[in-house]
Design an enzyme around this catalytic site. Structure first.
Site, mmCIF file in Angstrom:
data_model
loop_
_atom_site.group_PDB
_atom_site.id
_atom_site.type_symbol
_atom_site.label_atom_id
_atom_site.label_comp_id
_atom_site.label_asym_id
_atom_site.label_seq_id
_atom_site.Cartn_x
_atom_site.Cartn_y
_atom_site.Cartn_z
ATOM 1 C CB CYS A 1 -14.194 -9.393 8.332
ATOM 2 S SG CYS A 1 -12.979 -8.056 8.445
ATOM 3 N NE ARG B 1 -3.486 -0.134 2.673
ATOM 4 C CZ ARG B 1 -3.737 -0.831 3.787
ATOM 5 N NH1 ARG B 1 -3.185 -0.467 4.939
ATOM 6 N NH2 ARG B 1 -4.503 -1.879 3.749
ATOM 7 N NE ARG C 1 -2.515 1.535 9.725
ATOM 8 C CZ ARG C 1 -3.349 0.519 9.484
ATOM 9 N NH1 ARG C 1 -4.138 0.531 8.427
ATOM 10 N NH2 ARG C 1 -3.399 -0.522 10.309
ATOM 11 C CB CYS D 1 -11.514 -2.433 5.293
ATOM 12 S SG CYS D 1 -10.168 -2.972 6.363
ATOM 13 C CE LYS E 1 -7.908 3.031 9.386
ATOM 14 N NZ LYS E 1 -9.045 2.229 8.862
ATOM 15 C CE LYS F 1 -7.739 -0.307 12.108
ATOM 16 N NZ LYS F 1 -8.249 -1.134 11.007
ATOM 17 C CB CYS G 1 -13.632 -4.375 2.055
ATOM 18 S SG CYS G 1 -14.292 -5.978 2.579
ATOM 19 C CB CYS H 1 -8.842 -9.885 2.980
ATOM 20 S SG CYS H 1 -8.884 -9.234 4.674
#
Length: 567
Positions: free
Chosen positions: A476, A80, A150, A480, A214, A212, A431, A437
């Site tokens: 899931c 990414r 991120r 995302c 954002k 994480k 996603c 994934c």
């Protein structure tokens, strides 16, 4: 594994041990790169490469077959890129396209709703090659995954080009400022010589963040970045056509765990207004407060929203003020009226054109219906300006001169880049999910087109085909696909089964409520048929779908997610 591990308290998670003892994210990655026996990374390195912008994946469609053949899974990496604000030049695009075509298993490029691109299916032997290509292009992938800040989002394409440029510059400044300072990335991937005793992480710390993080920079009234789902948000306040400061919102996030009521989605909360000169100081203070106060013993409760819930917003705010040596001013007025992207041609205040192209689920490839990848490459070869990747997985060809407009339009038409699509499809996304994934529980991207077509037919049956519904599918519950900011959200529960959520709103400032649990696609369509039929009959004038199901009490409104989401 890394030798001479420093013993840490047993209450810390495994991930905290890995970070603390990684030697500033180096681990033994270089040894794994030399190991030709396996195509994967071993031990702690499986986690550490994420800090460098990569995830180790395998083709889950082939797992059983390869296991029966006593072969290891078909490991490959997803990379990414770090692309704050989503801007990539045409020249950069040409080089990325060439690598994707020649050196990945799938030959595609995927735009993410984090306003950047991913390359799936990179074999380990090609990793240094792509990192060095990125470096030559002025790009990198550092800090696009794992427990760091991120890729920083910003509003993609307002009509005021000057304001957008300021917005983009701030997204880039914040991204650079919060970037990991370790030299590990340059040493491992760019073959730069190691310099002893040069590593220091003044903002992120040796163990980096608990989870994480954002960030967005937003220009009202357009909420195309879904700011309420992010940890830290800067809403631009504009006077005399310049940004004079930001309203700061913190603590948004959408990931949950099925059945775990100690997890919940949450909308970002207002801290206050700051003048523009305080932006980086406040960003640092918010990040370091979360660094020091965040939960490092339970990753499911490690994000900023859980820290705020634990200590209270006022205490968190006072700590940020103390660290930044400021006092937040009252929030300045702002409002959001739109979300999503406007597909097609637009003209900006500088008399330049932009063309926004719809990319279904962000997957850039050629197929029987359109030649997206080839067409975009042709445009990149003749367009001297930039591409802007949006947070809705679309692409904007920007800064098109009047002289170049016809040429680009002809290319777009000949490769079928400009197609007629429904408002439903235009405002929906999914996603990646299967097959790459590792967290996927149910299909998302691969079932999206067929599913949306069926919903489009329902809309047509009840004369609602021109209406907008924000519909999103996630494989899931990790968030995302941003399904928990949709009017209709599907979240994978198991193979071919989903939880159905309804009741979000058009601008992305309300979390939907679960309507039906663990149901099949056939059952979902039956429920949507019933709901859309009733919406068509009983709606108020111009009433959106999400507002209708709340008003009619088909589901309860989620006002306080901590209490309302699960109950």
């Amino acid at each position: 594994m890394i030798k001479n591990l420093k013993k840490l308290p047993l209450t810390l998670t495994k991930e905290e041990h890995i970070k603390e003892n990684s030697n500033y994210l180096r681990g033994t990655i270089t040894n794994d790169l030399k190991n030709k026996i396996t195509n994967g990374f071993t031990g702690d390195n499986f986690s550490l490469i994420r800090f460098h912008g990569m995830y180790q994946q395998d083709d889950r469609d082939l797992r059983v077959e390869r296991n029966q053949q006593k072969l290891e899974p078909r490991y490959a990496m997803m990379l990414r890129c770090r692309l704050p604000g989503g801007i990539i030049s045409s020249k950069q695009w040409v080089k990325i396209d060439a690598f994707a075509s020649k050196n990945t298993l799938y030959g595609t490029i995927r735009l993410t709703n984090r306003q950047t691109f991913q390359l799936h299916g990179i074999l380990k032997k090609q990793l240094k090659n792509i990192h060095q290509i990125l470096h030559k292009l002025g790009l990198d992938s550092l800090g696009t995954a794992n427990d760091v800040n991120r890729n920083v989002l910003c509003t993609s394409d307002p009509m005021q080009s000057q304001i957008h440029q300021e917005c983009y510059e701030w997204a880039k400044k914040i991204s650079d400022y919060l970037l990991p300072q370790t030299k590990a990335y340059a040493e491992i991937w760019l073959d730069q010589k190691k310099v002893l005793s040069t590593d220091n992480e003044p903002i992120l710390g040796k163990s980096y963040l608990p989870r994480k993080f954002k960030t967005t920079v937003v220009i009202p009234p357009h909420n195309d970045v879904d700011l309420y789902a992010n940890d830290m948000n800067f809403i631009a306040i504009i006077e005399n056509n310049i940004i004079v400061g930001f309203n700061v919102l913190i603590g948004g996030g959408l990931s949950i765990t099925h059945g775990n009521k100690q997890t919940w989605p949450f909308l970002a909360l207002e801290l206050g207004y700051i003048t523009i000169d305080k932006t980086l100081s406040v960003a640092k203070s918010i990040v370091t407060t979360q660094r020091d106060w965040g939960n490092r013993t339970n990753r499911k409760n490690a994000k900023t929203r859980y820290t705020i819930e634990k200590v209270g917003l006022d205490i968190f705010k006072k700590e940020v003020e103390k660290r930044a040596n400021i006092t937040f001013e009252p929030i300045r007025f702002y409002s959001f009226t739109t979300r999503g992207d406007t597909i097609g041609w637009k003209k900006d205040i500088n008399n330049h054109w932009s063309l926004t192209i719809f990319i279904q689920n962000g997957r850039i490839c050629d197929n029987n219906h359109q030649l997206l990848k080839s067409g975009l490459l042709q445009i990149a070869n003749v367009h001297p300006g930039n591409f802007k990747l949006t947070s809705n997985q679309n692409i904007i060809i920007s800064e098109i001169s009047n002289e170049n407009k016809n040429k680009i339009e002809q290319i777009a038409k000949s490769y079928k880049l400009i197609t007629k699509i429904s408002k439903l499809r235009e405002n929906s996304m999914a996603c990646v999910s299967f097959p790459t994934c590792p967290l996927a529980m149910a299909e998302a991207e691969r079932m999206f087109s067929f599913f949306i077509t069926k919903v489009e037919n329902i809309m047509l049956k009840y004369n609602m085909e021109k209406e907008i519904i924000v519909l999103r599918i996630s494989g899931c519950p990790n968030g995302c696909g941003r399904s928990l900011l949709a009017e209709i959200g599907l979240i994978g529960k198991s193979i071919d089964r989903y939880n159905l959520y309804i009741g979000g709103n058009r601008i992305g400032s309300r979390i939907p409520k679960i309507y039906k649990e663990n149901i099949t696609e056939k059952e979902i369509l039956l429920h949507l048929k019933f709901l859309i039929k009733n919406w068509s009959i009983y709606r108020k004038e111009n009433e959106d779908f999400g507002d209708f199901v709340i008003r009619k009490k088909i589901v309860k409104e989620v006002i306080n997610p901590i209490h309302d989401f699960w109950n």
